[in-house]
Design an enzyme around this catalytic site. Structure first.
Site, PDB file in Angstrom:
ATOM      1  N   CYS A   1       0.828  -1.204   0.000  1.00  0.00           N
ATOM      2  CA  CYS A   1       0.000   0.000   0.000  1.00  0.00           C
ATOM      3  C   CYS A   1       0.870   1.265   0.000  1.00  0.00           C
ATOM      4  CB  CYS A   1      -0.958  -0.057   1.190  1.00  0.00           C
ATOM      5  SG  CYS A   1      -2.402   1.011   1.067  1.00  0.00           S
ATOM      6  N   HIS A   2       0.601   2.236   0.902  1.00  0.00           N
ATOM      7  CA  HIS A   2       1.403   3.454   0.972  1.00  0.00           C
ATOM      8  C   HIS A   2       2.839   3.173   1.414  1.00  0.00           C
ATOM      9  CE1 HIS A   2      -2.686   5.267   1.230  1.00  0.00           C
ATOM     10  NE2 HIS A   2      -2.124   6.234   0.511  1.00  0.00           N
TER      11      HIS A   2
ATOM     12  N   GLU B   1      -6.992   5.974  -3.867  1.00  0.00           N
ATOM     13  CA  GLU B   1      -6.860   7.196  -3.068  1.00  0.00           C
ATOM     14  C   GLU B   1      -8.067   8.106  -3.280  1.00  0.00           C
ATOM     15  OE1 GLU B   1      -5.287   8.220  -0.197  1.00  0.00           O
ATOM     16  OE2 GLU B   1      -3.334   8.014  -1.181  1.00  0.00           O
TER      17      GLU B   1
END
Length: 229
Positions: free
Chosen positions: A134-135, A165
């Site tokens: 993910c991030h 997002e």
């Protein structure tokens, strides 16, 4: 047996919003669980060391799985998140894998953390595995390889997508989009449907798309480690 290092954020709040952030709990849990089941030792590291905040959104009933609840109630596991190692104090030679867990907090502390970059550089040049979900892919942006090139340049990988997002409603509240930054570094970005589990391996780089992908990343890595044995 290989030792695993999980990197988590030290950031607890959006700088310009009255909104809490931090580690997305499930991204650590579902990754770590696969390694614990296979007898691996895990350490947790953050840029500042000490307590890593947990994103309250990741603790909502509609998000938490039975496995998340199990670890959330595990005092030993939660104490590790409350007492992470400081990145500047890590000996990279002790680890064969580093994994960058996500949550929006990492946007503000992973990208420019030179200590985490150096740990990852050493793990990779020692023929270890660098991974993210993910991030957490933000942590990959400035890692260099043994020839001083950006590690992800030309590599196939994934991370939190622009469309995810936007669906999360936070695209206007972050300084940049993860997918865009990965592409800007020359990565060959790939993705599957929003919120579906998806992991990609390119050599010794393993990445997952979103919060649903931590287990998939772990499974790929364990398969790689087993082949090395």
């Amino acid at each position: 047996m290989s030792k695993i290092l999980i990197a988590v954020t030290s950031v607890s709040k959006y700088p310009e919003l009255d909104r809490a952030t931090g580690l997305w709990l499930g991204e650590a849990v579902h990754f770590a669980d696969e390694f614990y089941k296979n007898g691996y030792e895990i350490d947790f590291v953050s840029p500042k060391g000490g307590y890593t905040p947990i994103d309250p959104e990741s603790l909502k009933a509609e998000v938490m799985t039975e496995l998340d609840w199990k670890y959330y109630q595990d005092t030993e596991f939660m104490n590790k998140l409350g007492n992470t190692l400081k990145a500047s104090e890590i000996n990279p030679d002790l680890y064969d894998v580093i994994y960058y867990a996500g949550g929006h907090g990492v946007i503000w502390d992973f990208k420019d953390d030179k200590n985490l970059q150096e740990i990852s550089h050493k793990v990779y040049t020692n023929h270890g595995i660098v991974s993210s979900v993910c991030h957490g892919a933000i942590g990959l942006l400035n890692i260099k390889d043994s020839e001083d090139n950006f590690l992800i340049n030309g590599k196939e990988l994934t991370g939190f997508s622009n469309s995810e997002e936007i669906e999360a409603g936070l695209d206007q509240h972050v300084p940049y989009l993860t997918e865009d930054e990965l592409k800007n570094r020359g990565a060959k970005y790939v993705k599957e449907a929003n919120w579906s589990s998806y992991a990609v391996q390119d050599d010794r780089l393993v990445t997952g798309q979103n919060p649903q992908s931590g287990q998939a990343v772990a499974i790929k890595i364990i398969e790689m480690l087993n082949k090395q044995d």
